[in-house]
Design an enzyme around this catalytic site. Structure first.
Site, PDB file in Angstrom:
ATOM      1  N   GLU A   5     -11.933   9.618   8.148  1.00 48.06           N
ATOM      2  CA  GLU A   5     -13.268  10.060   7.732  1.00 48.06           C
ATOM      3  C   GLU A   5     -13.195  11.317   6.859  1.00 48.06           C
ATOM      4  O   GLU A   5     -13.965  11.464   5.914  1.00 48.06           O
ATOM      5  CB  GLU A   5     -14.155  10.312   8.956  1.00 48.06           C
ATOM      6  N   THR A  23     -14.219  10.430  -1.752  1.00 41.70           N
ATOM      7  CA  THR A  23     -13.039   9.728  -2.267  1.00 41.70           C
ATOM      8  C   THR A  23     -13.153   8.235  -1.999  1.00 41.70           C
ATOM      9  O   THR A  23     -13.583   7.817  -0.926  1.00 41.70           O
ATOM     10  CB  THR A  23     -11.752  10.283  -1.606  1.00 41.70           C
ATOM     11  N   TYR A  58     -22.197  14.089   9.962  1.00 41.38           N
ATOM     12  CA  TYR A  58     -21.715  12.744   9.645  1.00 41.38           C
ATOM     13  C   TYR A  58     -20.373  12.452  10.320  1.00 41.38           C
ATOM     14  O   TYR A  58     -20.203  11.420  10.977  1.00 41.38           O
ATOM     15  CB  TYR A  58     -21.571  12.542   8.126  1.00 41.38           C
ATOM     16  N   ASP A 101     -24.260   9.218   5.737  1.00 40.01           N
ATOM     17  CA  ASP A 101     -23.715   9.754   4.480  1.00 40.01           C
ATOM     18  C   ASP A 101     -24.520   9.163   3.327  1.00 40.01           C
ATOM     19  O   ASP A 101     -25.567   8.532   3.544  1.00 40.01           O
ATOM     20  CB  ASP A 101     -22.218   9.441   4.371  1.00 40.01           C
ATOM     21  N   CYS A 137     -28.409  -8.205  -3.944  1.00 39.74           N
ATOM     22  CA  CYS A 137     -29.363  -8.537  -2.886  1.00 39.74           C
ATOM     23  C   CYS A 137     -29.230  -9.983  -2.404  1.00 39.74           C
ATOM     24  O   CYS A 137     -29.531 -10.285  -1.243  1.00 39.74           O
ATOM     25  CB  CYS A 137     -30.787  -8.272  -3.370  1.00 39.74           C
ATOM     26  N   CYS A 162     -27.041 -10.128   0.583  1.00 39.87           N
ATOM     27  CA  CYS A 162     -27.309  -9.138   1.624  1.00 39.87           C
ATOM     28  C   CYS A 162     -27.714  -9.810   2.936  1.00 39.87           C
ATOM     29  O   CYS A 162     -28.667 -10.599   2.961  1.00 39.87           O
ATOM     30  CB  CYS A 162     -28.402  -8.181   1.166  1.00 39.87           C
ATOM     31  N   CYS A 219     -35.559  -6.086   4.221  1.00 39.28           N
ATOM     32  CA  CYS A 219     -35.554  -5.002   3.237  1.00 39.28           C
ATOM     33  C   CYS A 219     -36.909  -4.882   2.546  1.00 39.28           C
ATOM     34  O   CYS A 219     -37.304  -5.744   1.752  1.00 39.28           O
ATOM     35  CB  CYS A 219     -34.450  -5.237   2.203  1.00 39.28           C
TER      36      CYS A 219
END
Length: 355
Positions: A44, A50, A127, A145, A206, A209, A215
């Site tokens: 983490e 990164t 986080y 995050d 989408c 998804c 959503c």
């Protein structure tokens, strides 16, 4: 506010779809092979700012070198920085090593599973704390995050500016309300994976998804407009002339950066702040600053290195000196081969082509 947004939201169905999708589609990543809290922690920290593909070989080398928390705690800091060389944001690994040492001293080498104790460790923010507690200890703790905020801003159609600290706090509330108590590890990793693979910053996929039906942004065709994020302040540009100084033995002069601040304890070729002193006074400034006479010669190239808040504009210039010893404790002369033993930031690694 959280209750109002989630009033008509089918949390159980959302959890089920997300976790099933994650179990079927999760990438085979080395830190997912077990729930070792130390490995979760290292991964983490590496993954902050990164890309996953960049982190994988670093993580494998790092864990091979420091397979346990004790190995990292007792390692030499310069050696640890060398292992991190090229990943950037070096304060991450210094904080990690300091925190690991604290775990050895205070908790008998066991990563604490108590949120308060874990959150007090150096470099463990909300986080990272949530990620370790949920992934390694199966605790229903939110881990929010940028990826997670993007997913939730679309799923819940939240139009607040995610660059505002108070809004991030709100997202932690949404994530806490949504998280599965049966499988918090898969839920949190599922949100992260969805943001990385499907619900991407631009042109989200989408059609693929697993939670499309839940959503709210997709239902209104707003998915590409979210999240709302105000622009960061413009980065400040700083100009330096970097001197590749060699002596009569063809040794290179290198400098250790301060213990605190940007690139702390890394090594570099000496940098002259030309904005402050002007190009005509570099040799004089160097003599006054370090007590070494140098004679500048050919310009070798220009480099630009971008940090979060500043940009370094670097002019690389060759120089010679008759000195064989450096009195200043920040400096030392090393052979070309010995340079490989010292941890250098990426910008200065690139200059080695000119030696």
């Amino acid at each position: 506010m959280t209750e109002k947004i989630l009033q008509k939201f089918n949390i159980d169905a959302f959890q089920k779809k997300l976790i099933e999708w994650f179990q079927d589609n999760k990438r085979d990543l080395p830190w997912r092979h077990d729930q070792d809290p130390y490995k979760v922690w290292v991964s983490e920290i590496m993954l902050q700012q990164t890309q996953v593909d960049t982190v994988i070989p670093y993580f494998q080398r790092f864990i091979a070198k420091y397979p346990s928390l004790y190995d990292l705690a007792y390692a030499d800091e310069q050696e640890v920085l060398k292992m991190w060389e090229g990943l950037g944001y070096y304060s991450r690994v210094r904080n990690l090593q300091n925190a690991v040492r604290e775990v050895v001293d205070e908790y008998g080498g066991e990563v604490p599973d108590d949120p308060k104790k874990l959150g007090k460790l150096k470099g463990v923010g909300p986080y990272t704390k949530g990620a370790i507690l949920s992934i390694a200890f199966d605790q229903p703790q939110p881990a929010v995050d940028g990826n997670v905020m993007r997913v939730l801003s679309r799923v819940l159609k939240i139009e607040d500016d995610i660059a505002q600290p108070k809004v991030k706090k709100q997202f932690e509330g949404y994530a806490e309300a949504l998280i599965s108590h049966d499988d918090p590890s898969s839920f949190n990793q599922g949100l992260m994976e969805l943001g990385a693979l499907v619900c991407t910053p631009k042109e989200p996929m989408c059609m693929f998804c697993p939670v499309q039906e839940h959503c709210l942004a997709f239902q209104e065709g707003l998915e590409e407009n979210l999240p709302v994020k105000s622009k960061a302040k413009k980065q400040k540009k700083i100009h330096y002339t970097v001197l590749l100084i060699r002596n009569g033995k063809n040794e290179c002069l290198i400098e250790k950066r301060p213990d605190n601040g940007l690139l702390a304890n890394m090594w570099q070729f000496p940098m002259v702040p030309v904005d402050e002193i002007g190009r005509d006074h570099m040799a004089n400034w160097f003599q006054m600053e370090y007590g070494i006479d140098v004679e500048l010669s050919a310009k070798k190239g220009d480099l630009k290195h971008v940090f979060t808040h500043i940009i370094w504009q670097l002019e690389v210039v060759e120089a010679r000196t008759k000195s064989d010893q450096a009195e200043d404790e920040r400096l030392c002369f090393v052979s070309r081969d010995e340079l490989d033993d010292y941890p250098f930031p990426v910008s200065h690694q690139k200059m080695m082509q000119y030696l």
